[in-house]
Design an enzyme around this catalytic site. Structure first.
Site, PDB file in Angstrom:
ATOM      1  N   GLY A   1       3.688   9.323   2.208  1.00 37.14           N
ATOM      2  CA  GLY A   1       4.778   9.162   3.168  1.00 37.14           C
ATOM      3  C   GLY A   1       5.090   7.720   3.510  1.00 37.14           C
TER       4      GLY A   1
ATOM      5  N   GLU B   1      -2.214   9.517  -0.664  1.00 36.34           N
ATOM      6  CA  GLU B   1      -1.378  10.018  -1.767  1.00 36.34           C
ATOM      7  C   GLU B   1       0.044   9.456  -1.753  1.00 36.34           C
ATOM      8  OE1 GLU B   1      -3.176  14.492  -2.098  1.00 36.34           O
ATOM      9  OE2 GLU B   1      -1.600  14.158  -0.615  1.00 36.34           O
ATOM     10  N   PRO B   2       0.209   8.168  -1.997  1.00 35.76           N
ATOM     11  CA  PRO B   2       1.569   7.652  -2.047  1.00 35.76           C
ATOM     12  C   PRO B   2       2.335   8.191  -3.255  1.00 35.76           C
ATOM     13  CG  PRO B   2       0.007   5.967  -2.759  1.00 35.76           C
ATOM     14  CD  PRO B   2      -0.805   7.141  -2.293  1.00 35.76           C
ATOM     15  N   GLY B   3       3.574   8.531  -3.064  1.00 33.75           N
ATOM     16  CA  GLY B   3       4.439   8.950  -4.166  1.00 33.75           C
ATOM     17  C   GLY B   3       5.578   7.947  -4.273  1.00 33.75           C
TER      18      GLY B   3
ATOM     19  N   CYS C   1      31.640  18.665 -10.201  1.00 38.13           N
ATOM     20  CA  CYS C   1      32.730  19.345  -9.518  1.00 38.13           C
ATOM     21  C   CYS C   1      32.312  19.806  -8.125  1.00 38.13           C
ATOM     22  CB  CYS C   1      33.209  20.523 -10.347  1.00 38.13           C
ATOM     23  SG  CYS C   1      33.888  19.961 -11.904  1.00 38.13           S
ATOM     24  N   GLU C   2      32.030  18.855  -7.283  1.00 32.03           N
ATOM     25  CA  GLU C   2      31.673  19.093  -5.884  1.00 32.03           C
ATOM     26  C   GLU C   2      32.189  17.899  -5.106  1.00 32.03           C
ATOM     27  OE1 GLU C   2      29.755  21.426  -4.219  1.00 32.03           O
ATOM     28  OE2 GLU C   2      29.424  22.616  -6.042  1.00 32.03           O
TER      29      GLU C   2
HETATM   30  C1  LIG Z   1       5.316  14.623  -1.259  1.00 28.45           C
HETATM   31  C2  LIG Z   1       3.875  14.497  -1.028  1.00 28.45           C
HETATM   32  C3  LIG Z   1       3.258  13.247  -1.095  1.00 28.45           C
HETATM   33  C4  LIG Z   1       4.002  11.968  -1.357  1.00 28.45           C
HETATM   34  O1  LIG Z   1       4.976  11.693  -0.414  1.00 28.45           O
HETATM   35  P1  LIG Z   1       5.776  10.302  -0.495  1.00 28.45           P
HETATM   36  O2  LIG Z   1       6.670  10.340   0.686  1.00 28.45           O
HETATM   37  O3  LIG Z   1       6.518  10.289  -1.767  1.00 28.45           O
HETATM   38  O4  LIG Z   1       4.750   9.217  -0.422  1.00 28.45           O
HETATM   39  C5  LIG Z   1       1.895  13.190  -0.927  1.00 28.45           C
HETATM   40  N1  LIG Z   1       1.160  14.306  -0.689  1.00 28.45           N
HETATM   41  C6  LIG Z   1       1.734  15.522  -0.622  1.00 28.45           C
HETATM   42  C7  LIG Z   1       0.887  16.709  -0.393  1.00 28.45           C
HETATM   43  C8  LIG Z   1       3.098  15.662  -0.776  1.00 28.45           C
HETATM   44  O5  LIG Z   1       3.641  16.874  -0.710  1.00 28.45           O
END
Ligand SMILES: *Cc1c(COP(=O)(O)O)cnc(C)c1O
Length: 441
Positions: free
Chosen positions: A251, A293-295, A364-365
């Site tokens: 997050g 868990e950074p995404g 087409c939206e």
């Molecule tokens: C989506 C998610 C993340 C990553 O979130 P980001 O906002 O992209 O950092 C990490 N852990 C879990 C379980 C998620 O569902």
């Protein structure tokens, strides 16, 4: 701050936008548009920043795990593994990608609020490092499969800590209304932990949470640490047993537009680690193993999307629509939740922004927009436009609306661009269609 929201972007001697040493006009010419462009060293730098922050705070007692849903391709997951980062998966497809990328199964975490039986079976057979169990049905299914197969599963439980940090503000209540995980306030979390502990095949390792996305403050994380450790302590008091792992989810916010001010990873880690140490010494609780868990923060700002501009339609007194050859089929984020984006022209990235435009896709939206009211220089048909910070949740959310083929993705480094996802072809789009004999042309 640099000139662009993506700080690794540069202007080359020709005055053009460049990514990882590659001229964006050359990339558009060579690979076509729309085109996803990833800066390899920017991804690696993000990995290193998170890893270093975790190592500084927890030493060997912590780990960074990449939430692969942000951007899941074999090359990207291979980079993560090379950088010593684990991988989160949420589906059989993400699991298959990670395994195909050579990511060792024991560094994988299997998330998701609904893993099908087949997916649980695949995860067990592969030997994933952790199952993050969402609910009692899943626990029953997992322990049943463990008994059946003689395998063991290491398990965390997804807990709703009652903190909602999906916006700039965060709130402490109301999160019981979420499809993810078990609730704290009604005792559900404690119950499932007790229930799981003695089940054959299940090794309860700890708890997990994920409080939101695009968070710019440390306080929601610190509060979350307090709540989650409180649950771990409550479980110890109730049962005498100790949960060893605390997974705080992702997050971490990134800079999509100039106003965004993301904190460096170290700031989040330091604040959480200080709170964990304080809590553990106060309650005489053993330091847990800590995972994050950074995404988005790993890949978003390392990516841009290149488009070719089509028509430019000025509606006097209303607005100017700039059409690009992509849209919601390859970046649905503005259509989905109004996400802000910045854009520049690849041929003149620092040109003065003279008027606001609305960037529209080709679907087409009417809601198929990439951004509205964005100040831009004069834009003409044929220009190459770069939308910035598209590395996360673009390709991974892409589809084929209007039968648009999904774009290619290139990985740039030191002036070299390599294709890591080939552009979809019309053949690809048609290859799974079947036509019964009586309907054949
Ligand atoms: C989506 C998610 C993340 C990553 O979130 P980001 O906002 O992209 O950092 C990490 N852990 C879990 C379980 C998620 O569902």
């Amino acid at each position: 701050m640099g000139d662009f929201v993506c700080e690794t972007l540069e202007v080359n001697p020709a005055g053009h936008l460049s990514v990882g040493g590659c001229d964006c006009l050359d990339l558009a010419r060579e690979f076509g548009t729309p085109l996803y462009v990833m800066d390899e060293m920017a991804v690696r730098a993000n990995c290193r920043a998170f890893r270093q922050a975790v190592e500084t705070c927890y030493g060997a007692g912590g780990k960074v795990i990449y939430a692969s849903k942000a951007l899941c391709t074999k090359a990207i997951l291979s980079i993560m593994h090379q950088e010593g980062i684990g991988v989160d998966v949420v589906s059989g497809g993400e699991l298959a990608t990670a395994l195909a990328a050579g990511v060792p199964a024991d560094t994988l975490m299997y998330h998701g609020n609904f893993k099908t039986l087949a997916e649980i079976r695949q995860g067990l057979a592969a030997g994933v490092g952790r199952f993050v169990v969402d609910n009692r049905l899943e626990l029953d299914q997992l322990s049943g499969l463990c008994e059946e197969t003689g395998r063991k599963a290491d398990v965390l439980f997804r807990v709703k800590p009652g903190i909602d940090a999906h916006t700039h503000d965060y709130v402490l209540t109301g999160q019981i209304d979420s499809k993810f995980g078990v609730a704290l306030e009604n005792g559900e979390a404690l119950d499932i932990l007790r229930d799981a502990w003695d089940r054959p095949g299940i090794r309860v390792r700890g708890i997990h949470c994920h409080i939101g996305s695009q968070i710019f403050e440390v306080e929601p994380f610190v509060q979350t640490v307090r709540v989650m450790l409180g649950l771990m302590d409550e479980f110890r008091q109730a049962t005498g047993k100790v949960l060893e792992e605390l997974n705080l989810g992702g997050g971490f916010g990134i800079r999509y537009v100039d106003e965004h001010r993301p904190l460096p990873p170290a700031r989040f880690m330091e604040a959480c680690a200080a709170e964990i140490r304080r809590f553990c010494s106060e309650r005489d609780f053993p330091m847990p193993f800590v995972a994050i868990e950074p995404g988005r923060a790993m890949v978003a700002a390392a990516g841009i999307t290149l488009y070719t501009v089509g028509s430019v339609k000025t509606i006097p007194g209303i607005r100017t629509y700039v059409a690009v050859d992509g849209g919601m089929f390859e970046n649905p984020r503005y259509a989905l939740y109004g996400s802000p984006y910045d854009a520049v022209l690849a041929a003149a990235p620092l040109a003065e922004r003279v008027r606001p435009v609305t960037i529209a896709g080709k679907c087409c939206e009417s809601g198929d927009l990439i951004q509205e009211h964005l100040p831009m220089p004069g834009v003409r048909p044929g220009d190459i436009m770069a939308v910035m910070a598209t590395g996360a949740y673009n390709y991974s959310m892409a589809g084929n609306y209007n039968r648009n083929p999904r774009p290619a993705m290139v990985l740039c480094r030191e002036g070299r661009a390599r294709v890591i996802v080939r552009r979809e072809t019309y053949e690809n789009l048609l290859e799974r269609d079947e036509i019964p004999d009586d309907l054949a042309p």
